[in-house]
Design an enzyme around this catalytic site. Structure first.
Site, PDB file in Angstrom:
ATOM      1  N   ASP A 493       0.812  -1.218   0.000  1.00 55.72           N
ATOM      2  CA  ASP A 493       0.000   0.000   0.000  1.00 55.72           C
ATOM      3  C   ASP A 493       0.844   1.266   0.000  1.00 55.72           C
ATOM      4  O   ASP A 493       0.336   2.352  -0.244  1.00 55.72           O
ATOM      5  CB  ASP A 493      -0.869   0.042   1.269  1.00 55.72           C
ATOM      6  CG  ASP A 493      -2.119  -0.799   1.131  1.00 55.72           C
ATOM      7  OD1 ASP A 493      -2.743  -0.757   0.073  1.00 55.72           O
ATOM      8  OD2 ASP A 493      -2.472  -1.485   2.108  1.00 55.72           O
TER       9      ASP A 493
HETATM   10  C1  BGC Z   1       0.332   1.349   6.289  1.00 54.02           C
HETATM   11  C2  BGC Z   1       0.017   0.135   5.456  1.00 54.02           C
HETATM   12  C3  BGC Z   1      -1.462  -0.023   5.357  1.00 54.02           C
HETATM   13  C4  BGC Z   1      -2.114   1.255   4.880  1.00 54.02           C
HETATM   14  C5  BGC Z   1      -3.604   1.067   4.847  1.00 54.02           C
HETATM   15  C6  BGC Z   1      -0.368   2.553   5.732  1.00 54.02           C
HETATM   16  O1  BGC Z   1      -0.103   3.669   6.504  1.00 54.02           O
HETATM   17  O2  BGC Z   1       1.713   1.525   6.354  1.00 54.02           O
HETATM   18  O3  BGC Z   1       0.595  -1.015   6.015  1.00 54.02           O
HETATM   19  O4  BGC Z   1      -1.781  -1.037   4.471  1.00 54.02           O
HETATM   20  O5  BGC Z   1      -1.744   2.341   5.671  1.00 54.02           O
HETATM   21  O6  BGC Z   1      -4.349   2.164   5.064  1.00 54.02           O
HETATM   22  C1  NOJ Z   2      -1.685  -3.741   5.389  1.00 57.75           C
HETATM   23  C2  NOJ Z   2      -2.844  -3.872   4.470  1.00 57.75           C
HETATM   24  O1  NOJ Z   2      -3.969  -4.300   5.209  1.00 57.75           O
HETATM   25  C3  NOJ Z   2      -2.546  -4.850   3.371  1.00 57.75           C
HETATM   26  O2  NOJ Z   2      -3.605  -4.892   2.463  1.00 57.75           O
HETATM   27  C4  NOJ Z   2      -1.268  -4.473   2.678  1.00 57.75           C
HETATM   28  O3  NOJ Z   2      -1.016  -5.425   1.699  1.00 57.75           O
HETATM   29  C5  NOJ Z   2      -0.125  -4.345   3.652  1.00 57.75           C
HETATM   30  N1  NOJ Z   2      -0.485  -3.422   4.674  1.00 57.75           N
HETATM   31  C6  NOJ Z   2       1.164  -3.910   2.991  1.00 57.75           C
HETATM   32  O4  NOJ Z   2       1.171  -2.573   2.653  1.00 57.75           O
END
Ligand code: BGC
Ligand code: NOJ
Length: 849
Positions: A493
């Protein structure tokens, strides 16, 4: 250093001191009513949706942390001290010294026991199956030589339903609170907004006669006092307060005199109840809650016999559920996680997705499209009917383009507009989710289930057509190298290649991206190959793709996809594989992506972020490079450049500053989260890849580096719960290397479960039946397992005859070729399976006696 120990026989983790590094939590409920509970009774409860139907308050990010909970206070009414001697048997919130404190977190329940000056209190918290309430069974025992005169006070703080509004909209909320008290029956009813549009209320009941009660927080605590020192408890008497606005709460006061050795049980119930809209009030026309429907439920569970029976029912449910896969291997951490805790965590992620934990406020994120599809990989065998429903819910939020809302709300099951879509990997995960369901259940009828797009009635298409559109979505969005365009982001993400954000506080996930026609993802390339290979298999087995009814409907839609058959999907997979090899290979590992300028990300040519874990895992799981040596090279690069004793970091070298063209990944200080943290979700991809390359020792080694049970001994470093996976462990660039964060709600649970059970132990459901293909350490003499699969119990014994991973199978005494167990005849309930590992056909004698 440890803060407790595992009790495998009772399937509990026993915490032996209350001051754990962080609240170590557990979950109550497995259907509609849920709660979080910490080892000091902190936490909160909600009905279905942690944001929209929050029953009780919790203070996130508070100091001290973990405030708001299911509190009980005991007071020694005969103590010399004028304010009495009072304490919390769960340590928090009063934090007085306790003897023999233990907190047993079990499957769907928690028991907290402690003693203070000879008075023992044990509280068992759980949610009965099929009910929207939680039971607290408090047993107080007097171990003193003289009688004990005690006061018991319960305390919970009601949340005014919408947790977000509750924490922000005080000008309204300080005026809306309403309660009713039936002091005779010992029940406090919370009915804020019941007078108008809500048909639901909460109740807090007590089995013992009341000496008093409170429903107004300020009265109970006293002005400027906290939960650690409530005025009511200190003075030993309730105020019988009735909340009008402000902060409604619930507290019962019970007086007890216990003779030496005497025990008394008091039951408290906290519950949620809905009335029919036309029968909300009793008498009709009044403003009094109609309690006729709820009273029998309350009466039932205030009875200890019924409460005990419900608790036994919960135990039987878990016994059955976990019984689907049980293993006995030479490694205790493997056994404990596979047999108990990892499976349990998979069910929790099914229920919670990413909504409510100590790190997820229950407000921000609903169900993730990709998250829920991956969670399914870990729970489909335990709850196939729920998995079917979940798949259909997820697919119904898919957009007509084949794209997806990134998240949807569990209560409404609608796509979340605020978060939007264009995470270009999302739709492909649906294929993996459905493939896992088909392999587990053999229920091909799901492919014909009518499912709408974007929840719009009238747009229903068979689920299979949704899968086709997922593939088409990628094909419609290929970049300059022929690799899939990344859109907002892919699995990672935080790799936001089209975002270029300079505005403080702007969300990297939801801000409008520049028109991205250049940034591509090698990871999605790998994922596409894996998904297209599954589609080829699905299409191959599903001879009749759609019946006549569907054929017409499919032809007439705007986003019609070609009726692609087996050969096409296999060809598409092969073509993408060639593209990945041509443009996604860096020479010694797979590249990560191409940025908006067409420059490689995750390449030796980069200053930082030269190698990423995700494409190594995903491309290898898709089978890319297994034949031509690339797999071995990529795995060697992971070992050399990314592996640490605490797990495999996400990328190296960590980004030392913000890169406008990379986005959120470079906002984190080095070693945290996606910026070179040990993002545990990805580690099992490498474990699986190692097994595909035949390296059982390496796979288990990686497995044990992040296995929480194996890290129990370093609990002071790890800090999160030793019984469940955390999303992240700080990487080698962080000063806190080895410290875990974001426990419980992570795709880590499902993927580790898949890696250990299906790839390392090799008990793998496939379209045609169960496969036995272990890739375990050379030193393992073997292991045994029981697996219930499509209604049949397989008793599996794996024995090593020599080095290597070749398998010779004998099923019910008959040698069978290959490693797949043929599906047994319909009337069979049990099948005996012997697998000889490391047996090669060059040996003359058959491995069986
Ligand atoms: C986090 C990710 C997460 C995303 C979802 C980010 O700030 O680092 O791990 O998937 O937010 O909103
Ligand atoms: C948490 C999110 O829930 C997931 O969808 C994503 O793949 C990971 N973060 C990595 O960014």
């Amino acid at each position: 250093m440890q803060y407790g120990h595992f009790d495998n026989a009772s399937r509990e983790y026993v915490i032996t001191r209350p001051d754990t590094p962080l609240p170590w939590i557990n979950y109550l409920g497995c259907e509609a009513y849920f709660g979080l509970i910490s080892n000091t009774a902190g936490g909160y409860s909600f009905y279905r949706d942690a944001r929209l139907r929050r029953l009780t308050r919790y203070r996130y990010n508070n100091a001290p942390f973990d405030v708001g909970g299911r509190y009980i206070y005991l007071r020694d009414d005969a103590a010399d001290d004028a304010a009495g001697d009072f304490w919390s048997p769960s340590w928090q919130p009063a934090r007085r010294a306790l003897e023999d404190y233990t907190c047993r977190h079990g499957l769907g329940y928690t028991v907290i026991v402690s003693t203070h000056r000879g008075v023992e209190a044990s509280t068992r918290y759980f949610v009965p199956l099929g009910e929207n309430l939680e039971v607290w069974q408090l047993t107080v025992t007097n171990h003193r030589a003289e009688p004990a005169q005690l006061s018991v006070f319960s305390a919970i703080e009601f949340c005014l339903w919408d947790a977000q509004d509750d924490a922000t909209n005080f000008q309204r909320n300080f005026n809306t609170g309403q309660v009713e008290v039936d002091a005779e029956a010992g029940v406090i009813y919370h009915k804020t907004e019941y007078r108008e549009r809500r048909d639901h209320f909460a109740y807090f009941a007590c089995s013992a006669p009341l000496a008093g009660f409170d429903t107004q927080r300020e009265a109970f605590l006293g002005p400027y006092r906290g939960w650690d020192d409530p005025a009511t408890v200190a003075r030993g008497a309730s105020f019988d307060s009735i909340a009008h606005g402000w902060q409604p709460m619930g507290s019962h006061h019970v007086k007890l005199t216990l003779q030496p050795g005497e025990s008394r049980q008091i039951i408290f119930l906290l519950g949620y109840h809905e009335n029919p809209a036309d029968a909300k009030f009793d008498p009709p026309g009044s403003q009094t809650i109609n309690k006729r429907t709820v009273k029998p439920i309350i009466a039932k569970y205030l009875d200890p016999t019924a409460a005990d029976a419900a608790f036994a029912g919960l135990g039987a449910y878990w016994e059955r559920t976990l019984g689907i896969l049980q293993v006995a291997t030479p490694d205790e951490h493997t056994d404990r996680m596979v047999n108990i805790w990892n499976a349990y965590q998979c069910m929790i992620t099914f229920n919670m997705s990413r909504s409510a934990s100590f790190f997820e406020s229950g407000i921000g994120r609903g169900m993730g499209f990709r998250d829920s599809n991956q969670d399914l990989l870990g729970f489909v065998h335990m709850a196939p009917a729920w998995a079917r429903e979940r798949i259909l819910d997820i697919a119904a939020t898919q957009l007509p383009t084949g794209g997806a809302y990134h998240q949807y709300q569990p209560l409404t099951k609608r796509g979340n507009d605020a978060v939007g879509g264009n995470f270009n990997d999302d739709p492909l995960w649906l294929i993996l989710g459905v493939a896992a369901y088909l392999k587990e259940t053999g229920d091909w009828s799901i492919l014909d289930a009518p499912v709408p797009y974007d929840n719009q009635p009238g747009t229903e298409m068979p689920l299979y057509e949704h899968l086709q559109r997922s593939i088409q979505y990628t094909l419609d969005r290929l970049g300059p190298h022929g690799l899939p365009l990344i859109g907002r982001a892919d699995w990672n993400d935080c790799l936001n290649l089209n975002c270029f954000s300079t505005t403080p506080g702007e969300s990297f996930q939801t801000t409008t991206n520049r028109e991205g026609k250049v940034a591509e993802s090698v990871f999605i390339g790998g994922l596409f190959v894996l998904a297209a290979k599954e589609m080829a298999q699905i299409a191959n087995r599903k001879s009749q793709i759609a019946d006549g009814r569907w054929q017409d409907a499919i032809r007439n839609t705007e986003y019609a996809v070609r009726n692609t058959q087996y050969a096409d999907y296999a060809r598409l997979a092969a073509e993408m594989e060639a593209t990945v090899k041509a443009h996604g290979w860096d020479g010694a590992w797979f590249r990560r992506a191409y940025d908006a300028f067409g420059e490689p990300v995750g390449s030796a040519a980069c200053d930082e972020g030269q190698i990423f874990i995700e494409p190594q895992g995903m491309c290898l799981m898709a089978g890319i490079g297994l034949e031509d040596g690339r797999a071995e090279q990529a795995l060697a690069a992971v070992r050399e450049r990314l592996a640490t004793p605490h797990g495999i970091v996400l990328q190296q070298p960590a980004y030392s500053h913000y890169y406008l063209n990379l986005g959120e990944i470079s906002t984190y200080p080095p070693g945290y989260k996606e910026n070179a943290g040990i993002f545990c979700h990805t580690n099992p991809w490498i474990m699986i890849a190692e097994t595909m390359a035949g390296h059982g020792d390496m796979a288990l080694d990686y497995y044990l580096r992040i296995n929480p049970s194996a890290r129990e001994a370093i609990s002071d470093v790890h800090r999160c719960e030793p019984y469940v996976y955390a999303q992240m462990i700080a990487g080698c660039d962080a000063p806190t290397h080895g410290e875990a964060k974001n426990s419980w709600l992570s795709g880590t649970a499902a993927w580790n479960y898949v890696a250990i059970s299906q790839w390392i132990l090799g008990i793998r459901p496939d379209y045609g039946g169960l496969k036995i293909a272990p890739v375990v350490p050379e030193s393992w003499p073997g292991f045994t397992a029981t697996r219930v699969f499509r209604g049949v119990t397989y008793h599996i014994a794996v024995r090593r005859a020599g080095p290597g991973n070749a398998v010779a199978l004998r099923v019910d005494g008959q040698a069978v070729p290959g490693n797949a167990i043929p599906l047994p005849a319909d009337d069979r309930t049990d099948v005996q399976v012997e697998a000889i590992l490391g047996w090669t056909f060059s040996k003359t004698r058959l491995p069986f006696p």
